[in-house]
Scaffold this motif. Structure first.
Motif, mmCIF file in Angstrom:
data_model
loop_
_atom_site.group_PDB
_atom_site.id
_atom_site.type_symbol
_atom_site.label_atom_id
_atom_site.label_comp_id
_atom_site.label_asym_id
_atom_site.label_seq_id
_atom_site.Cartn_x
_atom_site.Cartn_y
_atom_site.Cartn_z
ATOM 1 N N VAL A 29 17.926 2.287 7.774
ATOM 2 C CA VAL A 29 17.050 3.391 8.168
ATOM 3 C C VAL A 29 17.208 4.510 7.153
ATOM 4 C CG1 VAL A 29 16.466 5.025 9.984
ATOM 5 C CG2 VAL A 29 17.280 2.733 10.585
ATOM 6 N N VAL A 30 16.081 4.923 6.585
ATOM 7 C CA VAL A 30 16.058 5.914 5.516
ATOM 8 C C VAL A 30 15.292 7.146 5.999
ATOM 9 C CG1 VAL A 30 15.254 6.350 3.162
ATOM 10 C CG2 VAL A 30 16.069 4.081 3.800
ATOM 11 N N ALA A 31 15.835 8.317 5.741
ATOM 12 C CA ALA A 31 15.112 9.552 6.047
ATOM 13 C C ALA A 31 14.057 9.754 4.967
ATOM 14 C CB ALA A 31 16.063 10.739 6.092
ATOM 15 N N GLY A 32 12.788 9.782 5.368
ATOM 16 C CA GLY A 32 11.713 9.965 4.406
ATOM 17 C C GLY A 32 11.149 8.648 3.927
ATOM 18 N N ASP A 33 10.677 8.648 2.692
ATOM 19 C CA ASP A 33 10.003 7.488 2.111
ATOM 20 C C ASP A 33 11.009 6.392 1.765
ATOM 21 O OD1 ASP A 33 7.969 5.943 1.097
ATOM 22 O OD2 ASP A 33 7.908 6.976 -0.844
ATOM 23 N N THR A 34 10.670 5.160 2.109
ATOM 24 C CA THR A 34 11.578 4.031 1.871
ATOM 25 C C THR A 34 11.464 3.444 0.472
ATOM 26 O OG1 THR A 34 9.963 2.495 2.766
ATOM 27 C CG2 THR A 34 11.594 3.367 4.306
ATOM 28 N N ASP A 35 10.409 3.777 -0.268
ATOM 29 C CA ASP A 35 10.156 3.140 -1.562
ATOM 30 C C ASP A 35 11.292 3.337 -2.566
ATOM 31 O OD1 ASP A 35 7.797 2.358 -0.450
ATOM 32 O OD2 ASP A 35 6.502 3.373 -1.910
ATOM 33 N N VAL A 36 11.810 4.552 -2.667
ATOM 34 C CA VAL A 36 12.870 4.820 -3.651
ATOM 35 C C VAL A 36 14.125 4.047 -3.274
ATOM 36 C CG1 VAL A 36 14.380 6.587 -4.636
ATOM 37 C CG2 VAL A 36 11.952 7.064 -4.302
ATOM 38 N N TYR A 37 14.476 4.056 -2.006
ATOM 39 C CA TYR A 37 15.665 3.332 -1.562
ATOM 40 C C TYR A 37 15.498 1.839 -1.793
ATOM 41 C CZ TYR A 37 20.036 2.809 0.943
ATOM 42 O OH TYR A 37 21.332 2.533 1.258
ATOM 43 N N MET A 38 14.286 1.321 -1.562
ATOM 44 C CA MET A 38 14.031 -0.097 -1.788
ATOM 45 C C MET A 38 14.158 -0.434 -3.272
ATOM 46 S SD MET A 38 11.059 -2.413 -0.184
ATOM 47 C CE MET A 38 10.588 -3.983 -0.846
ATOM 48 N N ALA A 39 13.716 0.457 -4.128
ATOM 49 C CA ALA A 39 13.844 0.231 -5.573
ATOM 50 C C ALA A 39 15.317 0.191 -5.987
ATOM 51 C CB ALA A 39 13.096 1.317 -6.344
ATOM 52 N N VAL A 40 16.128 1.066 -5.414
ATOM 53 C CA VAL A 40 17.562 1.073 -5.720
ATOM 54 C C VAL A 40 18.203 -0.233 -5.243
ATOM 55 C CG1 VAL A 40 19.775 2.195 -5.194
ATOM 56 C CG2 VAL A 40 17.763 3.583 -5.734
ATOM 57 N N GLU A 41 17.873 -0.648 -4.027
ATOM 58 C CA GLU A 41 18.399 -1.920 -3.499
ATOM 59 C C GLU A 41 17.965 -3.098 -4.382
ATOM 60 O OE1 GLU A 41 20.361 -2.821 -0.816
ATOM 61 O OE2 GLU A 41 20.810 -0.713 -0.450
ATOM 62 N N ALA A 42 16.717 -3.067 -4.846
ATOM 63 C CA ALA A 42 16.209 -4.143 -5.701
ATOM 64 C C ALA A 42 16.960 -4.188 -7.030
ATOM 65 C CB ALA A 42 14.715 -3.969 -5.938
ATOM 66 N N MET A 43 17.263 -3.026 -7.589
ATOM 67 C CA MET A 43 18.017 -3.006 -8.849
ATOM 68 C C MET A 43 19.420 -3.574 -8.650
ATOM 69 S SD MET A 43 15.934 -2.129 -11.140
ATOM 70 C CE MET A 43 17.007 -1.907 -12.536
ATOM 71 N N GLU A 44 20.010 -3.334 -7.480
ATOM 72 C CA GLU A 44 21.320 -3.927 -7.193
ATOM 73 C C GLU A 44 21.222 -5.453 -7.158
ATOM 74 O OE1 GLU A 44 23.143 -2.229 -3.717
ATOM 75 O OE2 GLU A 44 23.168 -0.224 -4.596
ATOM 76 N N LEU A 45 20.130 -5.967 -6.585
ATOM 77 C CA LEU A 45 19.938 -7.427 -6.567
ATOM 78 C C LEU A 45 19.740 -7.976 -7.974
ATOM 79 C CD1 LEU A 45 17.521 -7.916 -3.515
ATOM 80 C CD2 LEU A 45 19.995 -8.332 -3.594
ATOM 81 N N ILE A 46 18.986 -7.258 -8.780
ATOM 82 C CA ILE A 46 18.703 -7.712 -10.145
ATOM 83 C C ILE A 46 19.992 -7.842 -10.959
ATOM 84 C CG2 ILE A 46 17.650 -7.008 -12.343
ATOM 85 C CD1 ILE A 46 15.330 -5.842 -10.616
ATOM 86 N N TYR A 47 20.902 -6.888 -10.793
ATOM 87 C CA TYR A 47 22.134 -6.910 -11.574
ATOM 88 C C TYR A 47 23.297 -7.587 -10.849
ATOM 89 C CZ TYR A 47 19.652 -4.127 -14.931
ATOM 90 O OH TYR A 47 18.749 -3.714 -15.870
ATOM 91 N N ASN A 48 23.018 -8.234 -9.730
ATOM 92 C CA ASN A 48 24.030 -8.995 -9.008
ATOM 93 C C ASN A 48 24.030 -10.419 -9.554
ATOM 94 O OD1 ASN A 48 25.501 -10.543 -7.173
ATOM 95 N ND2 ASN A 48 24.749 -9.414 -5.395
ATOM 96 N N PRO A 49 25.113 -10.857 -10.193
ATOM 97 C CA PRO A 49 25.122 -12.204 -10.781
ATOM 98 C C PRO A 49 25.082 -13.318 -9.736
ATOM 99 C CG PRO A 49 27.287 -11.179 -10.978
ATOM 100 C CD PRO A 49 26.366 -10.132 -10.428
ATOM 101 N N SER A 50 25.346 -13.009 -8.469
ATOM 102 C CA SER A 50 25.333 -14.025 -7.416
ATOM 103 C C SER A 50 23.928 -14.281 -6.872
ATOM 104 C CB SER A 50 26.226 -13.579 -6.247
ATOM 105 O OG SER A 50 27.544 -13.410 -6.700
ATOM 106 N N ILE A 51 22.968 -13.461 -7.256
ATOM 107 C CA ILE A 51 21.593 -13.599 -6.767
ATOM 108 C C ILE A 51 20.733 -14.222 -7.859
ATOM 109 C CG2 ILE A 51 19.533 -12.330 -5.985
ATOM 110 C CD1 ILE A 51 21.755 -12.424 -3.896
ATOM 111 N N ASP A 52 20.020 -15.301 -7.508
ATOM 112 C CA ASP A 52 19.146 -15.991 -8.457
ATOM 113 C C ASP A 52 17.681 -15.597 -8.305
ATOM 114 O OD1 ASP A 52 21.320 -17.694 -9.390
ATOM 115 O OD2 ASP A 52 21.134 -18.711 -7.461
ATOM 116 N N VAL A 53 17.290 -15.236 -7.068
ATOM 117 C CA VAL A 53 15.892 -14.951 -6.771
ATOM 118 C C VAL A 53 15.798 -13.595 -6.088
ATOM 119 C CG1 VAL A 53 13.829 -15.726 -5.539
ATOM 120 C CG2 VAL A 53 15.442 -17.415 -6.439
#
Length: 189
Positions: free
Chosen positions: A85-109
């Motif tokens: 749950v995010v106060a305000g717009d979720t887009d920025v938080y989703m982008a941060v979470e997505a960048m964590e997935l991108i740089y996580n070597p355990s995630i392929d997709v």
């Protein structure tokens, strides 16, 4: 030199597992305010089953704004997703979470469930970093650019909602999604 020979022969005894297509680790982020809406009547359990066709979902997060009801949050948890749950717009938080997935070597997709073209740079950055990409959306408003940029694009069909009022009252304006209860379309049984 003798100990080196032992080390090289050790690899014969340790099975090295190579990843197959179905063994890919998937990180899924759901844009709650954009996708979990009454007019789409989407089912997160179906999304989980679709992701199983592409690999093993290791991360499943649903981003919500501060107007999300307790019933919605409970339904998301019951379906095995992590609500954020995010106060305000979720887009920025989703982008941060997505960048964590991108740089996580355990995630392929990297999989995004959204219709929003604002996430196009995330898809491009994931591909630049060797990640497979999936976008899941629904019509109307599913960005063509997002669909064309991802490796896979999945368009979900809305399930008919018998309780849906085809003529909303002025008090229940369809453009005001802040206070509507969204838990009914998660089809929790």
């Amino acid at each position: 030199m003798r100990s080196f020979e032992k080390l090289t022969s050790l690899k014969d005894y340790i099975p090295l597992k190579k990843k197959e297509a179905g063994d890919k680790a998937i990180g899924l982020l759901v844009d709650g305010p954009n996708m979990l809406r009454k007019e789409f009547s989407l089912n997160l359990d179906l999304v989980r089953k679709i992701m199983a066709e592409y690999g093993n979902m290791r991360v499943g997060k649903v981003l919500l704004n501060q107007y999300a009801s307790d019933k919605l949050i409970e339904a998301i948890v019951n379906q095995g997703f992590t609500p954020i749950v995010v106060a305000g717009d979720t887009d920025v938080y989703m982008a941060v979470e997505a960048m964590e997935l991108i740089y996580n070597p355990s995630i392929d997709v990297v999989a995004l469930m959204t219709r929003d073209a604002d996430f196009l740079p995330i898809i491009n950055k994931a591909k630049e970093n060797g990640k497979d990409t999936i976008v899941i959306g629904a019509e109307p408003g599913f960005s063509a650019a997002l669909q064309n940029s991802a490796d896979e694009a999945i368009i979900l069909k809305s399930e008919p909602n018998k309780n849906r009022n085809p003529h909303p009252s002025p008090d229940n304006n369809s453009n005001n999604h802040k206070n509507e209860d969204k838990s009914d379309f998660l089809n929790q049984e």
